[in-house]
Design an enzyme around this catalytic site. Structure first.
Site, PDB file in Angstrom:
ATOM      1  N   GLY A  12     -30.784  -6.520  10.516  1.00  0.00           N
ATOM      2  CA  GLY A  12     -32.189  -6.575  10.901  1.00  0.00           C
ATOM      3  C   GLY A  12     -33.106  -6.576   9.693  1.00  0.00           C
ATOM      4  N   ASP A  53     -31.997   7.135  11.206  1.00  0.00           N
ATOM      5  CA  ASP A  53     -30.602   6.854  10.863  1.00  0.00           C
ATOM      6  C   ASP A  53     -29.747   8.116  10.772  1.00  0.00           C
ATOM      7  OD1 ASP A  53     -30.996   4.143  10.830  1.00  0.00           O
ATOM      8  OD2 ASP A  53     -31.274   4.003   8.658  1.00  0.00           O
ATOM      9  N   LYS A  63     -30.984  -0.470  17.844  1.00  0.00           N
ATOM     10  CA  LYS A  63     -30.207  -0.577  16.606  1.00  0.00           C
ATOM     11  C   LYS A  63     -28.950  -1.412  16.878  1.00  0.00           C
ATOM     12  CE  LYS A  63     -32.698   2.014  13.792  1.00  0.00           C
ATOM     13  NZ  LYS A  63     -33.212   1.541  12.477  1.00  0.00           N
TER      14      LYS A  63
END
Length: 423
Positions: A89, A302, A329
């Site tokens: 991404g 994350d 994600k």
């Protein structure tokens, strides 16, 4: 690949791998610069290599040699460049505005779940400022036109990568532009990393009350030699193991003043009750009396998978909030983290924007899926430390996306596992 882990108590000293977030940014700045450069990067990954490959498709020459990347900048853009973004991404969101600023008619290929991940409202802002963006197939984005100077408005709660992409692109436009960030900017540390890389490259960005002002007609000039920072996101897995294991773990090669927000792992481990000590460039974590805490994950999404494992290792309830962006994600990380913990015998519930984990200090063990997500696979390995029976991870090769050497380093610290190719 299927990995079967026998529960053990890993410990020892391990050097942090290079930050892929930092490497993405330096590679882009180097490819846009006026002279060649060398970026020291002892460890690489699929995502880093994807960005290098896409920059080469734009006309740069980037070779990995002698522990780093030799970067020859873009001189002439080929006709109709094809940029294979894999599942990265960052690569797509950074380079889409850059390609538009360069005026290239390009194609972006998106693998895995990348076509499902948000790219709007970035594309709308690019189209409003002179670009043509469309899909020639479900996995290919096509660009045309050239990015114009002007005012850009981006919400701060979808992806900081939209803002970083515009920060890379607008200095190359004739009159620059202004970025207005609406709402709260989440993951601001990643924008700060972009600003660090731009400053290092001689690019001026001015803060404004609502965002950023970027003068136009600027030229990139990355220094002849740069070095990629150690990665706090992946270091968090080893520090978590140290907090749960009978043996301490020391991680080296870290910058305590980094813009990487994931260095907050040190503070969070202490809040959980782990014993943590630091020296310049190092962190050591030791087992303590772990207890549940409340975590606002807005700036550190994350870390949520490994923090959830720590929560299971703690006694009491841990509440994680402001994590709704994890649904977009490599996997829906709220679902996949929940499946990981519950699959190993833990008590976890999804909430509207996060997770609720009732920790007991141990897990049962069992069979879990990585869901093709590197952070889920690595978190499952960490969870084995508090399991009574072996942990079997299906799709364990997912670690290659950010940490190809993970299983080697896990073994170096004393982790016990057997890997087999899945049929």
């Amino acid at each position: 690949m299927e990995v079967t882990i026998t529960p053990s108590s890993p410990g020892g000293v391990i050097k942090a791998i290079n930050s892929k977030s930092h490497a993405h940014r330096l590679l882009i700045c180097g490819a846009l610069s006026s002279s060649p450069s060398f970026m020291s990067c002892e460890s690489t990954s699929e995502d880093i290599e994807v960005t290098a490959r896409c920059l080469c498709a734009l006309g740069a020459s980037i070779d990995y040699t002698d522990g780093g990347f030799k970067i020859l900048p873009v001189r002439e853009i080929p006709d109709n460049p094809f940029l294979d973004c894999g599942e990265s991404g960052s690569t797509l969101r950074f380079l889409l505005p850059v390609v538009c600023a360069l005026g290239a008619n390009a194609q972006f290929y998106m693998a895995g779940r990348l076509p499902e991940r948000p790219i709007s409202p970035l594309t709308e802002q690019l189209e409003f400022h002179g670009c043509k963006i469309g899909k020639s197939s479900p996995r290919i984005l096509k660009t045309g036109g050239r990015l114009q100077s002007g005012s850009y408005t981006i919400p701060g709660n979808i992806s900081s990568q939209f803002i970083s992409g515009l920060l890379f692109a607008l200095p190359m436009t004739p009159d620059g532009g202004e970025i207005t960030v609406t709402g709260k900017l989440e993951s601001s540390g990643y924008v700060n990393m972009t600003l660090d890389a731009l400053r290092l490259s001689g690019i001026t960005v001015e803060a404004s009350p609502s965002g950023y002002r970027i003068p136009g007609r600027q030229r990139y000039s990355l220094p002849e030699r740069t070095a990629t920072e150690g990665d706090w996101s992946n270091t968090a897995f080893w520090l978590a193991i140290g907090a749960m294991s009978e043996n301490s773990v020391t991680c080296t090669g870290l910058n305590h003043l980094s813009s990487q927000k994931d260095r907050r792992i040190v503070r969070l481990l202490r809040r959980f009750g782990a014993e943590v000590s630091t020296t310049p460039g190092t962190v050591t974590s030791k087992k303590g009396n772990l207890h549940g805490i409340e975590i606002n994950a807005g700036e550190i999404p994350d870390l949520v998978p490994v923090l959830s494992v720590l929560a299971a290792a703690a006694h009491g309830t841990t509440k994680i909030t402001h994590a709704s962006r994890l649904r977009a994600k490599e996997s829906d990380r709220l679902k996949s983290v929940s499946a990981l913990i519950s699959g190993l015998g833990g008590d976890i519930k999804e909430t509207k924007d996060g997770l609720l984990i009732n920790g007991t200090g141990e897990l049962r063990g069992g069979i879990v899926e990585s869901f093709g997500d590197h952070r889920i696979a690595m978190s499952a390995a960490c969870a084995s430390v508090i399991c009574k029976t072996p942990v079997i991870i299906k799709g364990a090769q997912a670690v290659k996306k950010s940490y190809p050497g993970f299983w080697h380093d896990f073994e170096t610290l004393g982790g016990k596992f057997k890997a087999e190719e899945e049929i």
